[in-house]
Scaffold this motif. Structure first.
Motif, PDB file in Angstrom:
ATOM      1  N   HIS A  90      -3.442  -1.404  -2.775  1.00  0.00           N
ATOM      2  CA  HIS A  90      -3.277  -1.015  -3.366  1.00  0.00           C
ATOM      3  C   HIS A  90      -4.348  -0.788  -5.075  1.00  0.00           C
ATOM      4  N   THR A 146       5.674   0.545   1.453  1.00  0.00           N
ATOM      5  CA  THR A 146       4.953   2.247   1.366  1.00  0.00           C
ATOM      6  C   THR A 146       6.025   2.819   0.902  1.00  0.00           C
ATOM      7  N   ARG A 147       5.486   3.978   1.294  1.00  0.00           N
ATOM      8  CA  ARG A 147       6.476   5.166   1.043  1.00  0.00           C
ATOM      9  C   ARG A 147       6.879   5.185   2.013  1.00  0.00           C
ATOM     10  N   ARG A 175       0.519  -0.829   0.160  1.00  0.00           N
ATOM     11  CA  ARG A 175      -0.214  -0.473  -0.002  1.00  0.00           C
ATOM     12  C   ARG A 175       0.587   1.036  -0.006  1.00  0.00           C
ATOM     13  N   LEU A 176       0.612   1.831  -0.706  1.00  0.00           N
ATOM     14  CA  LEU A 176       2.084   2.882  -1.430  1.00  0.00           C
ATOM     15  C   LEU A 176       1.270   3.896  -0.874  1.00  0.00           C
ATOM     16  N   SER A 177      -0.090   4.772  -0.975  1.00  0.00           N
ATOM     17  CA  SER A 177      -0.361   6.081  -0.786  1.00  0.00           C
ATOM     18  C   SER A 177      -1.852   5.802  -0.695  1.00  0.00           C
ATOM     19  N   VAL A 210      -3.652   4.545   3.794  1.00  0.00           N
ATOM     20  CA  VAL A 210      -1.868   4.390   4.716  1.00  0.00           C
ATOM     21  C   VAL A 210      -2.690   3.391   5.845  1.00  0.00           C
TER      22      VAL A 210
END
Length: 342
Positions: A93, A42-43, A12-14, A19
């Motif tokens: 995501h 994730t970021r 889940r990146l953004s 998140v």
């Protein structure tokens, strides 16, 4: 004989709120499935959201630099394949970037979230006004499809964090209820009008400590002007890291938030969250975790019948900018005081 760990890659990146919404789900998954180990992709900015969770690691996806584009994602996949052997992949995501990444990973057991895009489209087009499945449950469904039980009614929350002297020098010691207020959102149609929000703060600050949250220079300046206007009010929009803000949020008694990330950050800690909804609507599935339905204060749909105008609040007809303002300040104040009394 002890079973070998089931190592799951969770993607889940953004964005921040989305998140944050994974956190109570992942806590429930780990609590209810002791054989599971998670690695969250994730970021970098979101890494503090997962701090102090046992059997959970974070790998940072630098999608704006070394992991940018197809070749960057291939480089990321090679790194993951070299250092990990995953039992399964949970794509929470389901965007183009994750669709490109997954085939590069050496794992055949992959489940991708069903975001219910068609249902949400029908909701925002006024074709079917009904409550949809929550995003939290959609996350849980991914793990259920991998044969791991996730009962969100049995969720677990972390304890409030100890506050550093740096934070206490701004907030003061906690001697009574703390109310967090996050008055901003990504789009104007999701925000409570500032003139009405000032009325809410003016009344609540007579009795309670008010902690204001925001980000960026413009937001910080507005919050600072409110801090200088109202007693018992502290601006936390500047010079605090995300981790430090989370420390403060974990100590709140109530958070007042728009349909935005701060509400989800507070819900991660089991804090009571009162949300104000303008052109979006909780029926789309983005209400903060484990909150009573009446904690969501809704714009007047008789006056603004096209609500929800979009899922994310980025589209709305002319004249809907102040839809949230159809909620009287008195209703917000009463709901907060009622939550404090519960």
């Amino acid at each position: 004989m002890k079973a070998s760990p089931k190592h799951i890659l969770v993607i889940r990146l953004s964005a921040l709120g989305d998140v944050a919404m994974t956190v109570p789900v992942l806590r429930a998954l780990l609590d209810q499935n002791p054989e599971v180990h998670l690695t969250v992709l994730t970021r970098p900015f979101f890494k503090p959201l997962f701090r102090d969770i046992d059997r959970l690691d974070v790998i940072e996806a630098e999608v704006n630099s070394k992991h940018k584009g197809v070749f960057g994602l291939y480089r990321l996949a090679r790194q993951l394949n070299r250092t990990h052997k995953f039992y399964a992949i949970a794509d929470l995501h389901n965007v183009l970037r994750t669709q490109i990444l997954k085939p590069f990973l050496r794992c055949k057991r992959v489940v991708t979230i069903d975001k219910g895009r068609n249902e949400k489209k029908a909701l925002t087009k006024g074709l079917n006004f009904k409550k949809l499945k929550s995003t939290h449950q959609r996350y849980a469904d991914v793990f259920n499809a991998l044969s791991f039980r996730v009962d969100l009614k049995q969720a677990v929350f972390p304890k409030s964090e100890a506050l550093s002297q740096k934070i206490l020098s701004r907030t003061g010691e906690k001697e009574g209820p703390w109310i967090g207020i996050a008055p901003f959102a990504a789009h104007e149609g999701k925000m409570y009008p500032p003139d009405q929000m000032k009325m809410v703060i003016a009344e609540l600050s007579k009795t309670y400590k008010i902690l204001l949250f925001g980000g960026g220079n413009d937001e910080a300046k507005r919050l600072q002007s409110w801090t200088e206007t109202f007693e018992n009010t502290v601006n936390l929009a500047e010079n605090l890291s995300l981790e430090e803000q989370l420390d403060v949020i974990s100590n709140l008694d109530v958070m007042l938030s728009m349909d935005s990330g701060n509400g989800h950050l507070a819900a991660m800690y089991g804090v009571k969250v009162i949300t104000v909804w303008g052109v979006t609507h909780p029926f789309a599935g983005f209400a903060p975790f484990d909150q009573p339905e009446d904690y969501a204060l809704l714009a007047d749909r008789e006056k603004y019948p096209k609500i929800p105008t979009s899922v994310y609040g980025n589209k709305y007809p002319e004249g809907y900018e102040r839809a949230a303002g159809s909620i009287p300040p008195k209703a917000i104040i009463q709901k907060i005081e009622s939550a404090l009394a519960d």
